[in-house]
Design a protein around this motif. Structure first.
Motif, mmCIF file in Angstrom:
data_model
loop_
_atom_site.group_PDB
_atom_site.id
_atom_site.type_symbol
_atom_site.label_atom_id
_atom_site.label_comp_id
_atom_site.label_asym_id
_atom_site.label_seq_id
_atom_site.Cartn_x
_atom_site.Cartn_y
_atom_site.Cartn_z
ATOM 1 N N PRO A 268 0.834 -1.213 0.000
ATOM 2 C CA PRO A 268 0.000 0.000 0.000
ATOM 3 C C PRO A 268 0.865 1.257 0.000
ATOM 4 O O PRO A 268 1.910 1.310 0.656
ATOM 5 C CB PRO A 268 -0.804 -0.122 1.295
ATOM 6 C CG PRO A 268 -0.782 -1.580 1.619
ATOM 7 C CD PRO A 268 0.520 -2.091 1.141
ATOM 8 N N MET A 269 0.411 2.274 -0.738
ATOM 9 C CA MET A 269 1.158 3.525 -0.809
ATOM 10 C C MET A 269 1.340 4.148 0.564
ATOM 11 O O MET A 269 2.358 4.779 0.838
ATOM 12 C CB MET A 269 0.439 4.503 -1.754
ATOM 13 C CG MET A 269 1.161 5.846 -1.898
ATOM 14 S SD MET A 269 2.862 5.708 -2.509
ATOM 15 C CE MET A 269 2.557 5.499 -4.254
ATOM 16 N N SER A 270 0.374 3.953 1.460
ATOM 17 C CA SER A 270 0.491 4.544 2.806
ATOM 18 C C SER A 270 1.721 4.004 3.533
ATOM 19 O O SER A 270 2.429 4.748 4.234
ATOM 20 C CB SER A 270 -0.766 4.247 3.624
ATOM 21 O OG SER A 270 -0.982 2.839 3.733
ATOM 22 N N LEU A 271 1.985 2.698 3.352
ATOM 23 C CA LEU A 271 3.165 2.099 3.997
ATOM 24 C C LEU A 271 4.456 2.568 3.324
ATOM 25 O O LEU A 271 5.477 2.798 3.977
ATOM 26 C CB LEU A 271 3.078 0.572 3.959
ATOM 27 C CG LEU A 271 2.068 -0.078 4.907
ATOM 28 C CD1 LEU A 271 2.118 -1.597 4.767
ATOM 29 C CD2 LEU A 271 2.364 0.324 6.351
ATOM 30 N N VAL A 272 4.420 2.716 1.980
ATOM 31 C CA VAL A 272 5.599 3.208 1.248
ATOM 32 C C VAL A 272 5.954 4.612 1.729
ATOM 33 O O VAL A 272 7.121 4.933 1.976
ATOM 34 C CB VAL A 272 5.342 3.183 -0.270
ATOM 35 C CG1 VAL A 272 6.502 3.851 -1.016
ATOM 36 C CG2 VAL A 272 5.146 1.757 -0.760
ATOM 37 N N LYS A 273 4.906 5.465 1.864
ATOM 38 C CA LYS A 273 5.148 6.831 2.322
ATOM 39 C C LYS A 273 5.698 6.843 3.736
ATOM 40 O O LYS A 273 6.590 7.627 4.075
ATOM 41 C CB LYS A 273 3.854 7.643 2.257
ATOM 42 C CG LYS A 273 3.444 8.032 0.856
ATOM 43 C CD LYS A 273 2.193 8.909 0.885
ATOM 44 C CE LYS A 273 1.818 9.368 -0.514
ATOM 45 N NZ LYS A 273 0.608 10.234 -0.527
ATOM 46 N N LYS A 274 5.139 5.969 4.587
ATOM 47 C CA LYS A 274 5.579 5.922 5.973
ATOM 48 C C LYS A 274 7.053 5.511 6.068
ATOM 49 O O LYS A 274 7.816 6.063 6.873
ATOM 50 C CB LYS A 274 4.704 4.939 6.759
ATOM 51 C CG LYS A 274 5.034 4.882 8.240
ATOM 52 C CD LYS A 274 4.067 3.956 8.973
ATOM 53 C CE LYS A 274 4.390 3.899 10.464
ATOM 54 N NZ LYS A 274 3.475 2.993 11.194
ATOM 55 N N GLN A 275 7.452 4.550 5.207
ATOM 56 C CA GLN A 275 8.824 4.034 5.294
ATOM 57 C C GLN A 275 9.827 4.916 4.549
ATOM 58 O O GLN A 275 10.949 5.111 5.001
ATOM 59 C CB GLN A 275 8.891 2.612 4.749
ATOM 60 C CG GLN A 275 10.275 1.974 4.920
ATOM 61 C CD GLN A 275 10.200 0.457 4.888
ATOM 62 O OE1 GLN A 275 9.115 -0.117 5.019
ATOM 63 N NE2 GLN A 275 11.328 -0.173 4.737
ATOM 64 N N TYR A 276 9.439 5.459 3.396
ATOM 65 C CA TYR A 276 10.403 6.167 2.555
ATOM 66 C C TYR A 276 10.083 7.653 2.346
ATOM 67 O O TYR A 276 10.938 8.399 1.826
ATOM 68 C CB TYR A 276 10.460 5.518 1.156
ATOM 69 C CG TYR A 276 10.832 4.061 1.175
ATOM 70 C CD1 TYR A 276 12.138 3.649 1.449
ATOM 71 C CD2 TYR A 276 9.879 3.073 0.895
ATOM 72 C CE1 TYR A 276 12.481 2.305 1.449
ATOM 73 C CE2 TYR A 276 10.206 1.726 0.889
ATOM 74 C CZ TYR A 276 11.519 1.345 1.165
ATOM 75 O OH TYR A 276 11.852 0.014 1.161
ATOM 76 N N GLY A 277 8.904 8.085 2.720
ATOM 77 C CA GLY A 277 8.444 9.427 2.368
ATOM 78 C C GLY A 277 9.368 10.546 2.806
ATOM 79 O O GLY A 277 9.709 11.437 2.022
ATOM 80 N N THR A 278 9.786 10.531 4.084
ATOM 81 C CA THR A 278 10.610 11.631 4.603
ATOM 82 C C THR A 278 11.955 11.697 3.889
ATOM 83 O O THR A 278 12.404 12.776 3.463
ATOM 84 C CB THR A 278 10.837 11.455 6.116
ATOM 85 O OG1 THR A 278 9.570 11.427 6.769
ATOM 86 C CG2 THR A 278 11.671 12.589 6.662
ATOM 87 N N ALA A 279 12.608 10.544 3.721
ATOM 88 C CA ALA A 279 13.921 10.516 3.060
ATOM 89 C C ALA A 279 13.815 10.996 1.615
ATOM 90 O O ALA A 279 14.676 11.749 1.134
ATOM 91 C CB ALA A 279 14.503 9.101 3.109
ATOM 92 N N VAL A 280 12.768 10.566 0.914
ATOM 93 C CA VAL A 280 12.584 10.981 -0.479
ATOM 94 C C VAL A 280 12.342 12.482 -0.562
ATOM 95 O O VAL A 280 12.884 13.174 -1.442
ATOM 96 C CB VAL A 280 11.422 10.201 -1.131
ATOM 97 C CG1 VAL A 280 11.070 10.808 -2.491
ATOM 98 C CG2 VAL A 280 11.789 8.738 -1.285
ATOM 99 N N MET A 281 11.553 13.011 0.371
ATOM 100 C CA MET A 281 11.277 14.451 0.367
ATOM 101 C C MET A 281 12.569 15.236 0.579
ATOM 102 O O MET A 281 12.852 16.216 -0.129
ATOM 103 C CB MET A 281 10.258 14.806 1.458
ATOM 104 C CG MET A 281 9.940 16.295 1.496
ATOM 105 S SD MET A 281 8.617 16.701 2.662
ATOM 106 C CE MET A 281 9.404 16.233 4.212
ATOM 107 N N PHE A 282 13.375 14.815 1.571
ATOM 108 C CA PHE A 282 14.659 15.496 1.812
ATOM 109 C C PHE A 282 15.518 15.495 0.546
ATOM 110 O O PHE A 282 16.108 16.503 0.170
ATOM 111 C CB PHE A 282 15.422 14.812 2.939
ATOM 112 C CG PHE A 282 14.834 15.022 4.308
ATOM 113 C CD1 PHE A 282 13.872 15.999 4.523
ATOM 114 C CD2 PHE A 282 15.238 14.239 5.381
ATOM 115 C CE1 PHE A 282 13.320 16.196 5.781
ATOM 116 C CE2 PHE A 282 14.707 14.432 6.647
ATOM 117 C CZ PHE A 282 13.734 15.407 6.855
ATOM 118 N N GLU A 283 15.579 14.335 -0.125
ATOM 119 C CA GLU A 283 16.430 14.205 -1.309
ATOM 120 C C GLU A 283 15.921 15.073 -2.457
ATOM 121 O O GLU A 283 16.706 15.762 -3.122
ATOM 122 C CB GLU A 283 16.487 12.740 -1.754
ATOM 123 C CG GLU A 283 17.440 12.499 -2.915
ATOM 124 C CD GLU A 283 17.546 11.027 -3.295
ATOM 125 O OE1 GLU A 283 18.135 10.744 -4.348
ATOM 126 O OE2 GLU A 283 17.024 10.178 -2.541
#
Length: 440
Positions: A50-65
């Motif tokens: 689910p996208m919600s889990l992807v965002k929870k696991q990777y969202g912050t790091a991807v946003m920083f990058e």
């Protein structure tokens, strides 16, 4: 997105970049969609997380990058479009960021390149030396060549004019060196006579003070540091390991042909002229280097401008593989400031006088270097194909390209300085050049 610039003073500025969420959110969503296709999370099939889990696991790091990419791309673009000349790299200003806000604000410190003028024609006390090979030097060189190609005979006992191989030792000063020594190289007859009659294995003790005409020979033979050799006054034991005498080669046509090729030199006068030509070519390089160094020293001293010192020290703390402390960065700045000043001066000189180097110039210069080297080995007329092949091989090495480019630029700078810097010229022999240039 909004980018603004605030000039703190003539040397420093602050760039502020404001990002709205829509500036980076699309990129974040696109990256996360790709992550979703390959994400592996226990309990879910690959690609079915689910996208919600992807965002929870990777969202912050991807946003920083993605935010960092956007900042760097647009900061570099802004500096280029606004033609802002900076020193070092922009430094991010440390501050708390509310990542949930609709607009994110980031600040970067800039160290601004100074605005200044270079006056090559300014009044100075620089002397440009022209080193000539005088008669005394030519006689010495002829005799040296005769001995170099003469017949060498080993002997048991030292006589006047002989050469000895010695081991020089002074344990207290850390001197331990082996070298060949011609008795004529020793400055005084008194010291020369101390070797006369000695045999292999005998020891001769001499004091280093005034042992040779030039302290640099003492430095080269005894392997003593430059700073230490001047004023060195200690006794050194010279153990004789070998004694040889040399019967000088006869100055005849056979000898001339052996040295320079058949018929190239036919008399002692032509031999001296050849030696003079080769020597003065080498001397010119030394004189040009001395001249360039003197001009550089003058320009650095006389071209006044301020540097963003505080910024550069802060930048030096971050630029290396290992972060520096404030104290270490301050020391590094002190060591590199003079070099940085000349880099800026040189850059302005190159731009204002259109000295930029093209690749065709590098190729032509390399070709001439190769032809000169081949001529030294008797290949006076190499084929263009052979030369081009060698040039291609040389220029395929980036280190060689860099070295040759620097050499070519140095020659351009010497020529420019000779044309535009008002100096007095002076003819000197080599010994006087050393004395006047270095006081030695």
């Amino acid at each position: 997105m909004n980018i603004t610039r605030n000039n703190v003073d003539a040397q420093n500025a602050i760039i502020t970049i404001e990002l709205a969420k829509e500036d980076f959110q699309g990129n974040v969503e696109a990256v996360l969609k790709n992550y979703k296709k390959s994400a592996t999370i226990p309990g879910f099939r690959k690609g079915a997380v689910p996208m919600s889990l992807v965002k929870k696991q990777y969202g912050t790091a991807v946003m920083f990058e993605e935010v960092n990419k956007l900042l760097q791309d647009n900061l570099n673009k802004y500096l280029t479009e606004e033609k802002i000349d900076i020193l070092g790299n922009p430094l991010p200003v440390a501050k708390d960021i509310n990542w949930d806000a609709d607009t994110l604000s980031f600040e970067f410190e800039l160290g601004l390149a100074p605005d200044f003028t270079v006056d090559l024609g300014a009044k100075n006390k620089i002397t440009k030396f022209n080193i000539v090979a005088d008669d005394a030097m030519l006689e010495e060189q002829v005799e040296f060549i005769q001995k170099q190609y003469g017949k060498v005979t080993a002997k048991d006992k030292v006589e006047e004019g002989d050469a000895v191989r010695v081991k020089a030792v002074n344990e207290a000063e850390g001197i331990n060196a082996e070298f060949n020594l011609n008795l004529e190289d020793i400055r005084t007859k008194t010291n020369q006579k101390k070797f006369i009659g000695k045999k292999v294995g005998d020891v001769v003790t001499l004091n280093t003070k005034g042992l040779f005409e030039d302290d640099h020979k003492l430095m080269d033979t005894l392997k003593v540091d430059h700073d230490k050799v001047h004023g060195l006054e200690v006794d050194v034991d010279f153990t004789i390991e070998e004694v040889t005498s040399t019967e000088k080669a006869e100055l005849n046509q056979e000898f001339f042909d052996k040295l320079f090729g058949e018929g190239k030199v036919t008399s002692v006068e032509e031999l001296k002229e050849k030696i003079k030509e080769d020597a003065e070519k080498q001397f010119a390089q030394q004189a040009d280097q001395k001249f360039t160094n003197d001009v550089v020293e003058f320009l650095v001293e006389e071209t006044k401008f301020d540097l963003p010192e505080t910024f550069l020290k802060k930048w030096l703390q971050t630029v290396g593989e290992t972060p520096l402390t404030e104290e270490q960065a301050a020391e590094e700045y002190e060591k590199s400031e003079k070099g940085l000043r000349y880099q800026l001066i040189e850059g302005k000189i190159i731009t204002e006088n259109e000295l930029q180097i093209t690749f065709d110039e590098i190729k032509d210069y390399t070709s001439n270097l190769i032809k000169d080297q081949m001529a030294q080995f008797g290949q006076m007329e190499p084929s263009e194909e052979d030369v081009e092949n060698i040039v291609s091989r040389v220029l395929s090495n980036q280190e060689e390209v860099k070295r040759i480019s620097e050499q070519l630029m140095n020659e351009k700078m010497v020529k420019l300085f000779a044309e535009k810097v008002n100096v007095k010229t002076k003819d000197v022999n080599y010994k006087d050049f050393i004395k006047e240039s270095y006081g030695e």
